[in-house]
Design a protein around this motif. Structure first.
Motif, PDB file in Angstrom:
ATOM      1  N   PHE A 178       4.124   5.780  -5.628  1.00 17.23           N
ATOM      2  CA  PHE A 178       4.127   5.895  -7.002  1.00 17.23           C
ATOM      3  C   PHE A 178       2.763   6.222  -7.791  1.00 17.23           C
ATOM      4  O   PHE A 178       2.926   6.352  -9.027  1.00 17.23           O
ATOM      5  CB  PHE A 178       4.780   4.327  -7.438  1.00 17.23           C
ATOM      6  N   GLY A 179       1.748   6.221  -7.224  1.00 21.73           N
ATOM      7  CA  GLY A 179       0.439   6.623  -7.683  1.00 21.73           C
ATOM      8  C   GLY A 179      -0.085   5.313  -8.538  1.00 21.73           C
ATOM      9  O   GLY A 179      -0.538   5.724  -9.561  1.00 21.73           O
ATOM     10  N   VAL A 180       0.165   4.149  -8.011  1.00 16.77           N
ATOM     11  CA  VAL A 180      -0.199   3.050  -9.001  1.00 16.77           C
ATOM     12  C   VAL A 180      -1.138   1.985  -8.166  1.00 16.77           C
ATOM     13  O   VAL A 180      -1.213   2.227  -6.916  1.00 16.77           O
ATOM     14  CB  VAL A 180       0.836   2.421  -9.725  1.00 16.77           C
ATOM     15  N   THR A 195      -2.001  -3.988  -7.511  1.00 14.78           N
ATOM     16  CA  THR A 195      -1.669  -5.335  -8.192  1.00 14.78           C
ATOM     17  C   THR A 195      -0.255  -5.014  -9.254  1.00 14.78           C
ATOM     18  O   THR A 195       0.688  -5.642  -9.498  1.00 14.78           O
ATOM     19  CB  THR A 195      -2.650  -5.396  -9.489  1.00 14.78           C
ATOM     20  N   THR A 196       0.053  -3.605  -9.638  1.00 13.53           N
ATOM     21  CA  THR A 196       0.975  -3.139 -10.291  1.00 13.53           C
ATOM     22  C   THR A 196       2.227  -3.382  -9.394  1.00 13.53           C
ATOM     23  O   THR A 196       3.482  -3.605  -9.601  1.00 13.53           O
ATOM     24  CB  THR A 196       0.952  -1.732 -10.763  1.00 13.53           C
ATOM     25  N   VAL A 197       2.161  -3.023  -8.011  1.00  8.90           N
ATOM     26  CA  VAL A 197       3.235  -2.880  -6.906  1.00  8.90           C
ATOM     27  C   VAL A 197       3.480  -4.665  -6.887  1.00  8.90           C
ATOM     28  O   VAL A 197       4.735  -4.893  -6.870  1.00  8.90           O
ATOM     29  CB  VAL A 197       2.821  -2.594  -5.770  1.00  8.90           C
ATOM     30  N   ARG A 198       2.396  -5.638  -6.721  1.00 11.44           N
ATOM     31  CA  ARG A 198       2.584  -6.719  -6.656  1.00 11.44           C
ATOM     32  C   ARG A 198       3.552  -7.414  -7.794  1.00 11.44           C
ATOM     33  O   ARG A 198       4.417  -8.180  -7.666  1.00 11.44           O
ATOM     34  CB  ARG A 198       1.520  -7.440  -6.411  1.00 11.44           C
ATOM     35  N   ALA A 215       0.829  -1.208   0.219  1.00 12.81           N
ATOM     36  CA  ALA A 215       0.024   0.068   0.008  1.00 12.81           C
ATOM     37  C   ALA A 215       0.871   1.127   0.165  1.00 12.81           C
ATOM     38  O   ALA A 215       0.560   2.420  -0.671  1.00 12.81           O
ATOM     39  CB  ALA A 215      -1.044  -0.033   1.242  1.00 12.81           C
ATOM     40  N   GLU A 216       2.075   1.087   0.801  1.00 11.81           N
ATOM     41  CA  GLU A 216       2.734   2.429   0.765  1.00 11.81           C
ATOM     42  C   GLU A 216       3.562   2.665  -0.452  1.00 11.81           C
ATOM     43  O   GLU A 216       3.689   3.664  -0.937  1.00 11.81           O
ATOM     44  CB  GLU A 216       3.940   2.277   2.000  1.00 11.81           C
TER      45      GLU A 216
END
Length: 180
Positions: free
Chosen positions: A75-77, A80-83, A69-70
């Motif tokens: 990054f403002g995404v 799922t993109t972070v994962r 979440a952080e």
């Protein structure tokens, strides 16, 4: 404004509201500039992965990576993109996931809490501090002494049972196996 009606806000109140709106607009604009420069959904996760990889190389995450979440907020995404970015780092061997701890820089010394408890209890069994037939401390006592949840303690003790080091007696407790 209709004739004879009073303004909704006084001059001072209106000016204060306008300043607050301008400040919000400025913060939102600055935050937007900090976000990922590549607005395309293709490859955004790679951009994030590279940014995280650079920070890892600088030593920015000695205590583990921030939460999904952080990172997503920074990054403002979407999450799922972070994962996807974190999975790319894991596949490359830069990051490892440690159960109960989170994502760590690969090669770090973090060990899952349940494994730490297992190791400690096994050491106590092997040194004779907990001899064969001795009753193990209760889940509540272990969870308090190790400062973890009872589920974590339960997992550690269950692993010891599966390995044959500990036996459970329903309604009585867990005891060190005579074969340990």
């Amino acid at each position: 404004m209709a004739p004879g009606s009073a303004p909704l806000f006084s001059g001072r109140r209106r000016a204060k509201l306008e300043r607050a709106a301008a400040a919000r607009h400025h913060r939102a604009r600055r935050k937007k500039e900090e976000r990922v420069t590549n607005p395309s959904p293709r490859g955004t996760y790679l951009t994030i992965a590279e940014a995280l990889r650079a920070r890892i190389a600088e030593g920015a995450y000695p205590d583990g990576l921030p939460s999904e979440a952080e990172i997503g907020s920074e990054f403002g995404v979407a999450r799922t993109t972070v994962r996807r970015a974190l999975r790319a780092l894991e596949d490359a061997g830069d990051v490892a996931t440690v159960a109960g701890v989170g994502r760590q820089v690969a090669g770090g010394s973090q060990v899952a809490p349940y494994k730490r408890i297992m190791t400690d209890l096994l050491d106590r069994i092997r040194t004779g501090e907990l001899p064969a037939g001795a009753r193990l401390p209760s889940e509540a006592e272990l969870s308090e002494s190790y400062r973890v949840s009872r589920g974590t303690v339960r997992r550690a003790v269950h692993e010891l049972e599966a390995a044959g080091h500990v036996q459970a007696r329903h309604g009585v407790g867990r005891f060190v196996s005579p074969t340990s």
